[in-house]
Motif scaffolding. Structure first.
Motif, PDB file in Angstrom:
ATOM      1  N   THR A   1      20.078 -87.518 108.003  1.00 15.68           N
ATOM      2  CA  THR A   1      19.379 -86.256 108.290  1.00 15.68           C
ATOM      3  C   THR A   1      18.296 -86.441 109.354  1.00 15.68           C
ATOM      4  O   THR A   1      17.560 -85.502 109.650  1.00 15.68           O
TER       5      THR A   1
ATOM      6  N   PRO B   1      16.795 -86.532 113.039  1.00 16.86           N
ATOM      7  CA  PRO B   1      17.222 -85.688 114.179  1.00 16.86           C
ATOM      8  C   PRO B   1      17.707 -86.518 115.369  1.00 16.86           C
ATOM      9  O   PRO B   1      17.137 -86.467 116.451  1.00 16.86           O
TER      10      PRO B   1
ATOM     11  N   ARG C   1      19.833 -81.249 116.125  1.00 20.81           N
ATOM     12  CA  ARG C   1      18.661 -82.125 116.182  1.00 20.81           C
ATOM     13  C   ARG C   1      17.367 -81.318 116.155  1.00 20.81           C
ATOM     14  O   ARG C   1      16.405 -81.694 115.481  1.00 20.81           O
TER      15      ARG C   1
ATOM     16  N   LEU D   1      21.663 -74.575 113.161  1.00 25.03           N
ATOM     17  CA  LEU D   1      21.960 -75.940 112.707  1.00 25.03           C
ATOM     18  C   LEU D   1      23.257 -76.469 113.302  1.00 25.03           C
ATOM     19  O   LEU D   1      23.409 -77.665 113.527  1.00 25.03           O
TER      20      LEU D   1
ATOM     21  N   THR E   1      21.226 -79.584 105.083  1.00 26.40           N
ATOM     22  CA  THR E   1      20.780 -80.831 105.725  1.00 26.40           C
ATOM     23  C   THR E   1      21.848 -81.413 106.644  1.00 26.40           C
ATOM     24  O   THR E   1      21.708 -82.522 107.120  1.00 26.40           O
TER      25      THR E   1
ATOM     26  N   LEU F   1      17.017 -80.013 112.536  1.00 27.87           N
ATOM     27  CA  LEU F   1      16.660 -81.061 111.568  1.00 27.87           C
ATOM     28  C   LEU F   1      15.223 -81.537 111.767  1.00 27.87           C
ATOM     29  O   LEU F   1      14.558 -81.945 110.811  1.00 27.87           O
ATOM     30  N   ALA F   2      14.744 -81.486 113.012  1.00 25.72           N
ATOM     31  CA  ALA F   2      13.376 -81.935 113.291  1.00 25.72           C
ATOM     32  C   ALA F   2      12.336 -81.040 112.622  1.00 25.72           C
ATOM     33  O   ALA F   2      11.190 -81.445 112.418  1.00 25.72           O
TER      34      ALA F   2
ATOM     35  N   HIS G   1      12.031 -90.247 112.998  1.00 28.58           N
ATOM     36  CA  HIS G   1      11.718 -88.927 113.562  1.00 28.58           C
ATOM     37  C   HIS G   1      10.968 -89.038 114.879  1.00 28.58           C
ATOM     38  O   HIS G   1      10.330 -88.077 115.318  1.00 28.58           O
TER      39      HIS G   1
ATOM     40  N   LYS H   1      16.392 -72.144 115.123  1.00 21.46           N
ATOM     41  CA  LYS H   1      17.340 -73.102 115.731  1.00 21.46           C
ATOM     42  C   LYS H   1      18.597 -73.156 114.872  1.00 21.46           C
ATOM     43  O   LYS H   1      18.512 -73.446 113.672  1.00 21.46           O
TER      44      LYS H   1
END
Lengths: 240, 264
Positions: free
Chosen positions: B100, B102, A72, A67, A50, A75-76, A104, A65
């Motif tokens: 966490t 984004p 970003r 990390l 995370t 994490l999305a 988000h 992707k």
């Protein structure tokens, strides 16, 4: 493409090596149980996945992707349920979801529609106006799972999500998450030390002292003695 | 709306809702400066004479003098309260949820900082309203002029709090840090006495007060309440804000290791 791809991941707390070259992958629609006794390195692995910590060795990618390179974007694609409850107890169920949706990037309208969807999916639609404080432990956990699904992630990470819950709530939550993997194609990484939460078709990773000791389908791993006995024997052997 | 602004508005709304549901926190934040104003300042009025110093153009009572310091006190206590809640959030896990998201971590922390400052500005205005009812009349436009000063001073103090939150391992340690930070910072400043008064008793104390960034925050607010800009104070406040924000962001950087030690 793997939903989660971990390669050669190592991490140290000072001199103590918490993870030693951990590698594994979780495919879309796969329910992967990360089994390990307390102190095995599960929470460290989650902190790295995370991006709460950054690994100096190894690579993590989510839906292709990286990390480290594109945090970003990675994490999305990820929904997370931490071991500790992270709800705002003074806010209603709907407000908790709206807050997360906004973090988000969801608009108010999108957020409201998705909140309705995820609450229905987890049989909590009628509780939208209740304060999180008024929910029991099982429903709070379900709300956290609903929240993690708000942005439609392709990977769901759950760190010991049934700790402190009664047997009925545990069964209900594991059933809901298995359904998410099966029906919605979400990749699930479920960390636990409770072997009875693992279904026969699940993929199992056994983590002990920061190393992956074994990986495979639960039914293939221990067809005769049962997974619990196999897990005990494996971690005892490794400790010895 | 961009994802940045959505996150900002969500964090502001969350902080506002928490503020509304925690009325005791609001009242407690007001009691402290009001006790200073209604009890301490009233008692010292006769004992402490104040000469005419900028930004004042006439003799003032001691109550009038300490109002800017007490406004800054509200910002200071709120900044420490926000830092405490950050440490609590980190221990309880909700900070993880935020981090966490984004979005860049610096932006998320800045949103959190700004939300705390806006709540403390509401409290500062409530205090100024009560002071007005008590008879402390400031220039009407001063109430408007002070808004940016409150924002800048609040951000500076909030950044100090954020930095402290990034360095404190456990919630239990926070009370000790509060005592070591709040009381020296407040008493060794121009909040209660002007610098020339300090110099009469100790040159060293005067110098410490003059260097204390909190003194500059107090003077920025004091001048703004009289519709004047103290550029020296603004410069010091802005510089302190930049330094502590940079340190706090470094402290919360996942690659730097401080977070790694704290969140275990």
């Amino acid at each position: 493409m793997a939903a989660l791809d971990v390669a050669g991941l190592s991490f140290r707390y000072g001199r103590k090596e918490a993870l030693k070259g951990v590698s594994f992958a979780v495919q879309p629609g796969e329910f992967c149980a990360l089994l390990g006794p307390n102190g095995a390195g599960k929470s460290t692995l989650f902190a790295l996945l995370t991006r709460l910590f950054v690994a100096k060795q190894g690579r993590i990618s989510v839906m292709g992707k990286d990390l480290q390179q594109a945090p970003r974007a990675a994490l999305a694609q990820m929904g997370v349920v931490f071991q500790q409850m992270t709800l705002d107890l003074d806010l209603s169920v709907a407000r908790n979801l709206a807050y997360f949706g906004a973090l988000h990037g969801l608009s108010r309208r999108e957020s409201a529609a998705r909140a309705q969807d995820v609450l229905e999916r987890l049989d909590m639609a009628e509780r939208a106006r209740e304060k999180a404080r008024d929910l029991n432990g099982g429903h709070r956990r379900r709300l956290e799972i609903a929240r993690a699904l708000m942005h439609r992630p392709r990977l769901l990470l759950l760190d010991e999500p049934t700790v402190g819950l009664d047997a009925r709530a545990r069964v209900s939550i594991t059933a809901h998450v298995h359904a998410l993997a099966r029906e919605d194609g979400i990749a699930v990484l479920w960390a636990t030390h409770l072997v009875d939460e693992v279904a026969a078709d699940d993929t199992v990773l056994i983590l002990h002292h920061g190393e992956i000791l074994e990986t495979g389908r639960a039914r293939d791993m221990a067809p005769q003695n049962g997974l619990a006995a196999h897990f005990m024997a494996l971690t005892e052997d490794a400790a010895a | 709306m961009s994802p940045y602004l959505r996150a900002l508005s969500a964090i502001l709304l969350r902080e506002a809702l928490r503020f509304v549901t925690q009325r005791e926190r609001f009242l407690a934040a007001l009691v402290r400066p009001l006790v200073w104003l209604l009890v301490f300042a009233a008692g010292f009025r006769a004992a402490l004479g104040l000469s005419i110093t900028a930004p004042y153009q006439t003799y003032i009572t001691y109550e009038v003098y300490i109002v800017p310091g007490l406004v800054a006190m509200i910002l200071l206590f709120n900044a420490m309260q926000s830092a405490l809640s950050l440490v609590y959030d980190r221990e309880m896990g909700s900070m993880r949820l935020l981090l966490t998201a984004p979005l860049p971590r610096w932006w998320l922390l800045f949103c959190k900082l700004l939300a705390g400052v806006l709540v403390s500005i509401l409290q500062a205005y409530a205090f100024l309203g009560i002071a007005y009812l008590y008879g402390i009349r400031l220039p009407p436009m001063g109430y408007l002029w002070v808004l940016p000063a409150l924002l800048v001073a609040g951000l500076m103090l909030g950044a100090v709090g954020l930095f402290l939150a990034s360095t404190i391992r456990q919630l239990e340690n926070f009370a000790g840090v509060m005592n070591f930070v709040i009381f020296p910072v407040f008493f060794l400043s121009t909040a209660l006495y002007p610098l020339w008064r300090m110099a009469e008793s100790s040159r060293l104390l005067r110098d410490i007060c003059a260097w204390n960034p909190f003194s500059h925050a107090v003077e920025l607010i004091r001048f703004a309440l009289y519709m004047r800009l103290n550029t020296e104070a603004l410069g010091w406040v802005a510089l302190t804000f930049a330094v502590f924000l940079a340190l706090a962001l470094w402290g919360f950087d996942p690659a730097r290791g401080i977070m790694t030690r704290k969140t275990r």
